[in-house]
Scaffold this motif. Structure first.
Motif, short mmCIF file in Angstrom:
data_model
loop_
_atom_site.label_atom_id
_atom_site.label_comp_id
_atom_site.label_asym_id
_atom_site.label_seq_id
_atom_site.Cartn_x
_atom_site.Cartn_y
_atom_site.Cartn_z
N GLY A 22 3.00 0.94 0.87
CA GLY A 22 1.93 1.85 1.23
C GLY A 22 2.13 2.46 2.60
N SER A 44 0.30 3.16 -2.23
CA SER A 44 -0.76 4.08 -1.82
C SER A 44 -0.35 4.84 -0.55
CB SER A 44 -2.06 3.32 -1.56
OG SER A 44 -1.89 2.40 -0.50
N ASP A 66 -1.57 -0.24 -6.88
CA ASP A 66 -2.35 0.74 -6.13
C ASP A 66 -1.51 1.99 -5.93
OD1 ASP A 66 -3.95 2.20 -4.44
OD2 ASP A 66 -4.31 0.57 -3.03
N SER A 68 -3.23 4.87 -5.18
CA SER A 68 -4.26 5.75 -4.64
C SER A 68 -3.76 6.60 -3.48
CB SER A 68 -5.46 4.92 -4.18
OG SER A 68 -5.12 4.09 -3.09
#
Length: 82
Positions: A22, A44, A66, A68
């Motif tokens: 991320g 993410s 994840d 996102s």
């Protein structure tokens, strides 16, 4: 910041269960599809865009993912095998 993960031989990580990439500038995560042992994956806040084509079907142990805060517009194929 990481922006290219294609130069890593991900298939060597045969026991990797958790990966947090991320908050980078990665635009292609397809090289990660060979890590079948992942339980947790966080990508993410990267530069992932377009149609979601990352194959989740073969990642039988994946419990948390994840994706996102990227710019995917179509995720209907997330579990398709193609």
């Amino acid at each position: 910041m990481v922006n290219d993960i294609s130069n890593v031989n991900w298939s060597e990580f045969t026991k990797l269960e958790s990966l947090n990439l991320g908050y980078n500038q990665i635009s292609d995560i397809s090289p990660l599809q060979v890590i079948l042992t992942l339980k947790n994956l966080n990508v993410s806040y990267n530069l992932l865009t377009g149609r979601f084509t990352f194959r989740l079907l073969n990642m039988k142990d994946l419990k948390y993912a994840d994706f996102s805060n990227n710019q995917y517009y179509d995720i209907q194929y997330a579990n398709d095998q193609y």
